[in-house]
Write a protein that holds these residues in place. Structure first.
Motif, PDB file in Angstrom:
ATOM      1  N   LEU A  62     136.971 -55.611 -36.767  1.00  0.00           N
ATOM      2  CA  LEU A  62     135.620 -55.100 -36.516  1.00  0.00           C
ATOM      3  C   LEU A  62     135.617 -54.015 -35.439  1.00  0.00           C
ATOM      4  N   GLY A  63     136.519 -54.152 -34.452  1.00  0.00           N
ATOM      5  CA  GLY A  63     136.623 -53.122 -33.417  1.00  0.00           C
ATOM      6  C   GLY A  63     137.073 -51.793 -33.995  1.00  0.00           C
ATOM      7  N   THR A  64     138.018 -51.854 -34.931  1.00  0.00           N
ATOM      8  CA  THR A  64     138.494 -50.630 -35.585  1.00  0.00           C
ATOM      9  C   THR A  64     137.390 -49.979 -36.404  1.00  0.00           C
ATOM     10  N   LEU A  65     136.658 -50.817 -37.145  1.00  0.00           N
ATOM     11  CA  LEU A  65     135.520 -50.295 -37.923  1.00  0.00           C
ATOM     12  C   LEU A  65     134.482 -49.659 -37.002  1.00  0.00           C
ATOM     13  N   SER A  66     134.195 -50.337 -35.884  1.00  0.00           N
ATOM     14  CA  SER A  66     133.206 -49.806 -34.942  1.00  0.00           C
ATOM     15  C   SER A  66     133.672 -48.484 -34.342  1.00  0.00           C
ATOM     16  N   PHE A  67     134.976 -48.404 -34.033  1.00  0.00           N
ATOM     17  CA  PHE A  67     135.527 -47.171 -33.491  1.00  0.00           C
ATOM     18  C   PHE A  67     135.232 -45.975 -34.401  1.00  0.00           C
ATOM     19  N   GLY A  68     135.478 -46.143 -35.701  1.00  0.00           N
ATOM     20  CA  GLY A  68     135.247 -45.051 -36.639  1.00  0.00           C
ATOM     21  C   GLY A  68     133.772 -44.770 -36.879  1.00  0.00           C
ATOM     22  N   LEU A  69     132.986 -45.828 -37.164  1.00  0.00           N
ATOM     23  CA  LEU A  69     131.585 -45.645 -37.538  1.00  0.00           C
ATOM     24  C   LEU A  69     130.734 -45.181 -36.359  1.00  0.00           C
ATOM     25  N   VAL A  70     130.911 -45.798 -35.194  1.00  0.00           N
ATOM     26  CA  VAL A  70     130.121 -45.413 -34.025  1.00  0.00           C
ATOM     27  C   VAL A  70     130.484 -43.997 -33.572  1.00  0.00           C
TER      28      VAL A  70
ATOM     29  N   GLY B 171     139.629 -65.059 -33.286  1.00  0.00           N
ATOM     30  CA  GLY B 171     138.773 -64.109 -32.571  1.00  0.00           C
ATOM     31  C   GLY B 171     139.455 -62.769 -32.383  1.00  0.00           C
ATOM     32  N   LEU B 172     140.758 -62.801 -32.079  1.00  0.00           N
ATOM     33  CA  LEU B 172     141.519 -61.570 -31.875  1.00  0.00           C
ATOM     34  C   LEU B 172     141.633 -60.772 -33.172  1.00  0.00           C
ATOM     35  N   CYS B 173     141.996 -61.442 -34.260  1.00  0.00           N
ATOM     36  CA  CYS B 173     142.152 -60.753 -35.552  1.00  0.00           C
ATOM     37  C   CYS B 173     140.830 -60.162 -36.032  1.00  0.00           C
TER      38      CYS B 173
ATOM     39  N   GLY C  32     135.674 -45.744 -28.932  1.00  0.00           N
ATOM     40  CA  GLY C  32     136.909 -46.460 -28.626  1.00  0.00           C
ATOM     41  C   GLY C  32     136.673 -47.534 -27.586  1.00  0.00           C
ATOM     42  N   CYS C  33     135.843 -47.210 -26.582  1.00  0.00           N
ATOM     43  CA  CYS C  33     135.481 -48.203 -25.565  1.00  0.00           C
ATOM     44  C   CYS C  33     134.728 -49.367 -26.189  1.00  0.00           C
ATOM     45  N   ILE C  34     133.810 -49.040 -27.116  1.00  0.00           N
ATOM     46  CA  ILE C  34     133.048 -50.087 -27.815  1.00  0.00           C
ATOM     47  C   ILE C  34     133.980 -50.964 -28.643  1.00  0.00           C
ATOM     48  N   GLY C  35     134.938 -50.333 -29.371  1.00  0.00           N
ATOM     49  CA  GLY C  35     135.886 -51.096 -30.175  1.00  0.00           C
ATOM     50  C   GLY C  35     136.740 -52.023 -29.341  1.00  0.00           C
ATOM     51  N   CYS C  36     137.264 -51.513 -28.224  1.00  0.00           N
ATOM     52  CA  CYS C  36     138.080 -52.349 -27.327  1.00  0.00           C
ATOM     53  C   CYS C  36     137.265 -53.485 -26.719  1.00  0.00           C
ATOM     54  N   SER C  37     136.027 -53.165 -26.317  1.00  0.00           N
ATOM     55  CA  SER C  37     135.147 -54.188 -25.720  1.00  0.00           C
ATOM     56  C   SER C  37     134.832 -55.277 -26.735  1.00  0.00           C
ATOM     57  N   MET C  38     134.581 -54.860 -27.980  1.00  0.00           N
ATOM     58  CA  MET C  38     134.273 -55.841 -29.024  1.00  0.00           C
ATOM     59  C   MET C  38     135.463 -56.755 -29.270  1.00  0.00           C
ATOM     60  N   MET C  39     136.658 -56.169 -29.342  1.00  0.00           N
ATOM     61  CA  MET C  39     137.860 -56.971 -29.576  1.00  0.00           C
ATOM     62  C   MET C  39     138.065 -57.975 -28.441  1.00  0.00           C
ATOM     63  N   LEU C  40     137.942 -57.522 -27.214  1.00  0.00           N
ATOM     64  CA  LEU C  40     138.155 -58.399 -26.069  1.00  0.00           C
ATOM     65  C   LEU C  40     137.067 -59.460 -25.960  1.00  0.00           C
TER      66      LEU C  40
ATOM     67  N   ILE D 280     127.669 -55.475 -29.163  1.00  0.00           N
ATOM     68  CA  ILE D 280     128.726 -56.282 -28.530  1.00  0.00           C
ATOM     69  C   ILE D 280     128.249 -57.717 -28.321  1.00  0.00           C
ATOM     70  N   LEU D 281     127.028 -57.873 -27.813  1.00  0.00           N
ATOM     71  CA  LEU D 281     126.489 -59.212 -27.545  1.00  0.00           C
ATOM     72  C   LEU D 281     126.370 -60.023 -28.825  1.00  0.00           C
ATOM     73  N   GLY D 282     125.886 -59.364 -29.881  1.00  0.00           N
ATOM     74  CA  GLY D 282     125.687 -60.082 -31.143  1.00  0.00           C
ATOM     75  C   GLY D 282     126.996 -60.569 -31.741  1.00  0.00           C
ATOM     76  N   MET D 283     128.014 -59.721 -31.771  1.00  0.00           N
ATOM     77  CA  MET D 283     129.293 -60.112 -32.365  1.00  0.00           C
ATOM     78  C   MET D 283     129.995 -61.184 -31.534  1.00  0.00           C
ATOM     79  N   ALA D 284     129.914 -61.060 -30.219  1.00  0.00           N
ATOM     80  CA  ALA D 284     130.520 -62.091 -29.353  1.00  0.00           C
ATOM     81  C   ALA D 284     129.831 -63.439 -29.556  1.00  0.00           C
ATOM     82  N   GLY D 285     128.505 -63.411 -29.656  1.00  0.00           N
ATOM     83  CA  GLY D 285     127.750 -64.647 -29.874  1.00  0.00           C
ATOM     84  C   GLY D 285     128.080 -65.292 -31.203  1.00  0.00           C
ATOM     85  N   ASN D 286     128.232 -64.481 -32.241  1.00  0.00           N
ATOM     86  CA  ASN D 286     128.559 -65.017 -33.565  1.00  0.00           C
ATOM     87  C   ASN D 286     129.916 -65.709 -33.571  1.00  0.00           C
ATOM     88  N   VAL D 287     130.910 -65.069 -32.953  1.00  0.00           N
ATOM     89  CA  VAL D 287     132.256 -65.658 -32.897  1.00  0.00           C
ATOM     90  C   VAL D 287     132.239 -66.968 -32.110  1.00  0.00           C
ATOM     91  N   GLY D 288     131.523 -66.989 -30.987  1.00  0.00           N
ATOM     92  CA  GLY D 288     131.437 -68.199 -30.176  1.00  0.00           C
ATOM     93  C   GLY D 288     130.794 -69.349 -30.922  1.00  0.00           C
TER      94      GLY D 288
END
Length: 479
Positions: A384-392, A377-379, A412-420, A337-345
């Motif tokens: 990526l959140g959907t991919l994480s939901f399935g793979l994780v 960021g939302l798109c 699902g929690c990870i996917g939602c957290s990543m999206m947000l 989560i930290l890595g993906m948020a940092g990359n987008v920022g």
């Protein structure tokens, strides 16, 4: 040049060996040899000034003095044009005063001013006093501008004529001035009060007929800049022009000098170096020669700020220690989560700073920029959140031996957290530099480590907050 030269094999094709002359060793051998000054100078004249500039840094002080005594003033001035300003200043101080003054006088005025700036005041004043009156006046003019003003980068090496001349008179003036000024591709025109009037392309002047009007050759819409303009403010305009030289005016519109295409390249390079330093969280650029204490001084201020933010992040994690204690598995995915948020920022930051170079942005355009980055960021978060939901979910189910319900609840929690987190990080990466710009602070300082740390804070709150709400309070999982 000697018949036999040291060479380096750099390639071989179809039985033929391609060789690259080892100019460095050759020049060193010439300097350290026992030839007479005339022979030594004759041999050195066969090499490019840049090659000699590379070698001069490897010579001892005694050998450099020998080289400087042998070379003509013109040769040395061309070599010094290829040297770093600090090195050039140090080597000037090794010469006797009159030879050093002669070299300074032969340099481009902007280069001479920059080099003199690196010499201690007493020696600098002695050198300037030893210069020709015209050269002294030009150097003092350039030195009168601050380092961040465009006037500090200009040169007086240009052709200037009056607008009331005819074609023949303009040609005569060009020939007379070309002896001392080699930037002749564009001729600049002023009126009787030295006010800038326009410019003439050399080719147009050459092919003009004797009876042609000079007025018809003058381009009165030629670009120009003012000497006291900030480099950062006009760098984009300078990059847009393909002219060899752009006139620099004072506040009364009188022509002071020009900034050449080479000057523009150097300015852009310096600006990029400064921005790179800011992106790394430094207060200024560093070099290999500077002392350790100065490097620490440049790095420490931002590191102290980041330390405070880092402690805040740690404090937030500590506030969720009960969540971690009940669901230890979520710790394994924190870095995701930290890595993906940092990359987008960081991506949003880079786009925003690039856009902010345009000083004419309206409030509506800035608002559209924020909206665009939030949507991006939302798109990206949705994908990526959907991919994480399935793979994780599959990873936890197959490799951790958890139930399928638990596995996909966590994913699902990870996917939602990543999206947000990616949504918020896109907004943060845009809003922070806009805020810094608003309060008159260079937005580049809001980059790199600062954005990453802020996004870490956002991601931690989002991830552990979502885990506490969804996994513990909604689903009631405890391990």
């Amino acid at each position: 040049m000697e018949d036999e030269k040291n060479t380096e094999i750099i390639g071989q094709a179809e039985g033929e060996v391609a060789v690259k002359p080892d100019y460095e060793s050759e020049i060193i051998e010439i300097v350290r040899g026992n030839n007479t000054p005339i022979v030594m100078r004759s041999k050195l004249e066969n090499y490019h000034e840049n090659d000699i500039a590379e070698v001069i840094q490897q010579l001892s002080a005694v050998e450099r003095k020998k080289l400087c005594r042998v070379c003509t003033t013109e040769m040395l001035s061309l070599v010094f044009e290829h040297l770093d300003e600090e090195l050039a200043a140090a080597y000037l101080c090794e010469m006797d005063l009159m030879k050093a003054a002669a070299v300074v006088g032969a340099l481009e005025t902007d280069t001479a001013s920059s080099i003199l700036h690196e010499i201690d005041k007493e020696r600098r004043e002695l050198l300037i006093d030893a210069l020709e009156p015209d050269t002294k006046k030009e150097i003092r003019l350039i030195a009168s501008f601050d380092d961040d003003e465009i006037g500090s980068r200009m040169t007086t090496n240009c052709i200037v004529i009056r607008e009331n001349l005819d074609v023949k008179g303009a040609m005569n003036e060009l020939v007379a001035q070309a002896e001392e000024n080699d930037n002749i591709s564009t001729i600049f025109v002023v009126d009787d009060s030295e006010t800038f009037y326009g410019a003439i392309d050399l080719k147009d002047l050459i092919i003009a007929r004797k009876g042609d009007s000079l007025e018809s050759l003058i381009v009165t819409s030629f670009p120009y800049v003012y000497a006291n303009e900030q480099i950062a403010d006009c760098i984009e305009r300078l990059k847009d022009y393909s002219e060899d030289s752009i006139p620099v005016l004072d506040n009364s519109n009188k022509l002071l000098g020009v900034i050449t295409s080479q000057n523009v390249i150097e300015v852009v390079d310096d600006e990029m170096g400064e921005d790179y330093a800011k992106f790394a969280g430094l207060t200024a650029e560093e070099d290999l020669q500077e002392p350790l204490s100065l490097s620490i001084k440049k790095r420490l201020p931002w590191l102290l700020v980041l330390l405070g933010l880092g402690l805040m992040v740690s404090g937030v994690v500590g506030a969720f220690e009960k969540v971690v204690a009940q669901l230890t598995i979520i710790m394994a995915f924190q870095s995701l989560i930290l890595g993906m948020a940092g990359n987008v920022g960081t991506q949003s930051l880079a786009v925003t700073i690039r856009v902010l170079m345009d000083e004419n942005l309206t409030a509506a355009q800035k608002l559209r920029l924020v909206g665009k980055e939030v949507r991006a960021g939302l798109c990206n978060g949705l994908i990526l959140g959907t991919l994480s939901f399935g793979l994780v979910g599959l990873y936890i189910f197959f490799f951790k031996g958890k139930s399928i319900g638990f596995s996909f609840a966590v994913s699902g929690c990870i996917g939602c957290s990543m999206m947000l987190a990616m949504l918020i990080s896109g907004a943060v990466g845009t809003l922070i530099p806009l805020f810094f710009k608003k309060i008159k602070i260079d937005p580049a300082v809001a980059s790199g480590p600062l954005i990453s740390t802020v996004n870490d804070l956002v991601a931690v709150v989002t991830y552990y907050g979502m885990s506490w709400i969804l996994l513990i309070n909604v689903f009631g999982f405890t391990g």
